[in-house]
Design a protein around this motif. Structure first.
Motif, PDB file in Angstrom:
ATOM      1  N   UNK A  21       1.018  -0.742   0.112  1.00  0.00           N
ATOM      2  CA  UNK A  21       0.248   0.359  -0.012  1.00  0.00           C
ATOM      3  C   UNK A  21       1.369   1.675  -0.029  1.00  0.00           C
ATOM      4  N   UNK A  22       2.384   1.364   0.826  1.00  0.00           N
ATOM      5  CA  UNK A  22       2.960   2.113   1.176  1.00  0.00           C
ATOM      6  C   UNK A  22       3.393   2.858  -0.741  1.00  0.00           C
ATOM      7  N   UNK A  23       3.931   1.467  -0.809  1.00  0.00           N
ATOM      8  CA  UNK A  23       5.064   2.144  -2.543  1.00  0.00           C
ATOM      9  C   UNK A  23       3.626   2.374  -3.433  1.00  0.00           C
ATOM     10  N   UNK A  24       2.033   1.421  -3.440  1.00  0.00           N
ATOM     11  CA  UNK A  24       0.780   1.662  -4.202  1.00  0.00           C
ATOM     12  C   UNK A  24       0.778   3.293  -4.154  1.00  0.00           C
ATOM     13  N   UNK A  25       1.178   4.041  -2.806  1.00  0.00           N
ATOM     14  CA  UNK A  25       0.368   5.183  -2.587  1.00  0.00           C
ATOM     15  C   UNK A  25       1.843   6.443  -3.181  1.00  0.00           C
ATOM     16  N   UNK A  26       3.435   6.172  -3.562  1.00  0.00           N
ATOM     17  CA  UNK A  26       4.073   6.628  -3.951  1.00  0.00           C
ATOM     18  C   UNK A  26       4.189   6.745  -5.467  1.00  0.00           C
ATOM     19  N   UNK A  27       3.742   5.808  -6.136  1.00  0.00           N
ATOM     20  CA  UNK A  27       3.398   5.410  -7.380  1.00  0.00           C
ATOM     21  C   UNK A  27       2.457   5.726  -7.742  1.00  0.00           C
ATOM     22  N   UNK A  37       1.632   5.144 -17.064  1.00  0.00           N
ATOM     23  CA  UNK A  37       2.401   4.907 -14.955  1.00  0.00           C
ATOM     24  C   UNK A  37       1.588   4.740 -14.562  1.00  0.00           C
ATOM     25  N   UNK A  38      -0.065   4.776 -14.236  1.00  0.00           N
ATOM     26  CA  UNK A  38      -0.659   4.153 -13.822  1.00  0.00           C
ATOM     27  C   UNK A  38      -1.095   2.563 -14.404  1.00  0.00           C
ATOM     28  N   UNK A  39      -1.706   2.301 -15.254  1.00  0.00           N
ATOM     29  CA  UNK A  39      -1.704   0.905 -16.206  1.00  0.00           C
ATOM     30  C   UNK A  39      -0.221   0.410 -15.776  1.00  0.00           C
ATOM     31  N   UNK A  40       0.704   0.971 -15.949  1.00  0.00           N
ATOM     32  CA  UNK A  40       1.858  -0.393 -15.853  1.00  0.00           C
ATOM     33  C   UNK A  40       2.557  -0.364 -13.990  1.00  0.00           C
ATOM     34  N   UNK A  41       2.745   0.530 -13.888  1.00  0.00           N
ATOM     35  CA  UNK A  41       3.090   0.680 -12.562  1.00  0.00           C
ATOM     36  C   UNK A  41       2.112   0.973 -10.814  1.00  0.00           C
ATOM     37  N   UNK A  42       0.597   1.177 -11.454  1.00  0.00           N
ATOM     38  CA  UNK A  42       0.204   1.402  -9.812  1.00  0.00           C
ATOM     39  C   UNK A  42      -1.499   0.524 -10.519  1.00  0.00           C
ATOM     40  N   UNK A  43      -1.718   0.094 -11.400  1.00  0.00           N
ATOM     41  CA  UNK A  43      -2.407  -0.754 -11.468  1.00  0.00           C
ATOM     42  C   UNK A  43      -1.726  -2.004 -10.838  1.00  0.00           C
ATOM     43  N   UNK A  44      -0.860  -2.864 -11.134  1.00  0.00           N
ATOM     44  CA  UNK A  44      -0.462  -3.828 -10.617  1.00  0.00           C
ATOM     45  C   UNK A  44      -0.595  -4.309  -8.662  1.00  0.00           C
ATOM     46  N   UNK A  45      -0.003  -2.699  -8.309  1.00  0.00           N
ATOM     47  CA  UNK A  45      -0.128  -3.023  -7.361  1.00  0.00           C
ATOM     48  C   UNK A  45      -1.384  -3.667  -6.126  1.00  0.00           C
ATOM     49  N   UNK A  46      -3.281  -3.323  -7.209  1.00  0.00           N
ATOM     50  CA  UNK A  46      -4.068  -3.802  -6.767  1.00  0.00           C
ATOM     51  C   UNK A  46      -4.368  -5.140  -6.663  1.00  0.00           C
ATOM     52  N   UNK A  47      -3.356  -6.385  -7.704  1.00  0.00           N
ATOM     53  CA  UNK A  47      -4.026  -7.454  -8.220  1.00  0.00           C
ATOM     54  C   UNK A  47      -2.545  -8.162  -6.934  1.00  0.00           C
ATOM     55  N   UNK A  48      -1.310  -7.427  -6.322  1.00  0.00           N
ATOM     56  CA  UNK A  48      -0.445  -7.776  -5.504  1.00  0.00           C
ATOM     57  C   UNK A  48      -1.397  -7.801  -3.890  1.00  0.00           C
ATOM     58  N   UNK A  49      -1.833  -6.524  -4.045  1.00  0.00           N
ATOM     59  CA  UNK A  49      -2.372  -6.615  -2.583  1.00  0.00           C
ATOM     60  C   UNK A  49      -3.730  -7.547  -1.811  1.00  0.00           C
ATOM     61  N   UNK A  50      -4.470  -7.297  -2.706  1.00  0.00           N
ATOM     62  CA  UNK A  50      -5.742  -8.081  -3.402  1.00  0.00           C
ATOM     63  C   UNK A  50      -5.302  -9.799  -2.699  1.00  0.00           C
ATOM     64  N   UNK A  51      -4.006  -9.436  -2.936  1.00  0.00           N
ATOM     65  CA  UNK A  51      -3.493 -11.823  -2.978  1.00  0.00           C
ATOM     66  C   UNK A  51      -3.261 -11.817  -1.161  1.00  0.00           C
ATOM     67  N   UNK A  52      -2.619 -10.639  -1.397  1.00  0.00           N
ATOM     68  CA  UNK A  52      -2.443 -11.197   0.606  1.00  0.00           C
ATOM     69  C   UNK A  52      -3.902 -10.402   0.618  1.00  0.00           C
TER      70      UNK A  52
END
Length: 167
Positions: free
Chosen positions: A107-113, A129-144
């Motif tokens: 979440x912290x990394x996503x906020x910075x992106x 930037x949103x598509x390739x650097x922010x959006x991938x965090x949604x799936x990573x966070x969701x996994x955990x």
């Protein structure tokens, strides 16, 4: 969205007197802005849920498990027997810690992106930037969060679980 401003699309629309190149470019920029806003909203909501609801609930459950392990330690003096009985709980405590730490860090990394992406003026670069650097965090966070959902007691989990939504 790039199809809106391709030479073929612009040519087709202009030949048929539907829209001109400027109008298509305007629609393209509007579509990009809408898409970026959707990702911004999803990222903010997910970050808020993760930090303010999921992590505190997981830590609360983890604390319950820690108390249970401590109580077992008081009752069971034999070290081997204690490890046999408490081992699974200890492993769950560690797993919760791993997932909550990962969620917080992501979440912290996503906020910075997001902050970085928001500073970009050109709409095409901002959407990339949103598509390739922010959006991938949604799936990573969701996994955990999904992993925590499987572990944490149903009674204290703050959101409907998947199986509850299905049935």
């Amino acid at each position: 969205y790039k199809a809106y401003i391709s030479k073929e699309t612009i040519g087709l629309y202009e030949r048929n007197n539907v829209l001109n190149g400027k109008e298509l470019n305007s629609r393209y920029e509007i579509k990009i802005s809408e898409y970026v806003k959707k990702i911004q909203i999803e990222a903010r909501v997910l970050g808020d849920l993760a930090i303010n609801h999921i992590i505190p609930t997981a830590i609360k459950y983890q604390s319950n498990l820690i108390s249970s392990v401590k109580d077992l330690k008081v009752i069971i003096e034999d070290e081997k027997e204690f490890k046999d009985l408490a081992g699974r709980r200890i492993k769950t405590i560690k797993t919760i810690a791993e997932h909550t730490t990962a969620v917080k860090n992501l979440v912290d990394e996503m906020v910075e992106e997001r902050k970085t992406a928001n500073k970009i003026e050109e709409c095409t670069k901002r959407i990339e930037n949103y598509e390739f650097k922010v959006k991938p965090y949604l799936d990573k966070i969701r996994h955990h969060i999904d992993k925590l959902e499987l572990i944490v007691d149903d009674e204290i989990w703050p959101l409907p679980k998947y199986r509850e939504l299905l049935f």
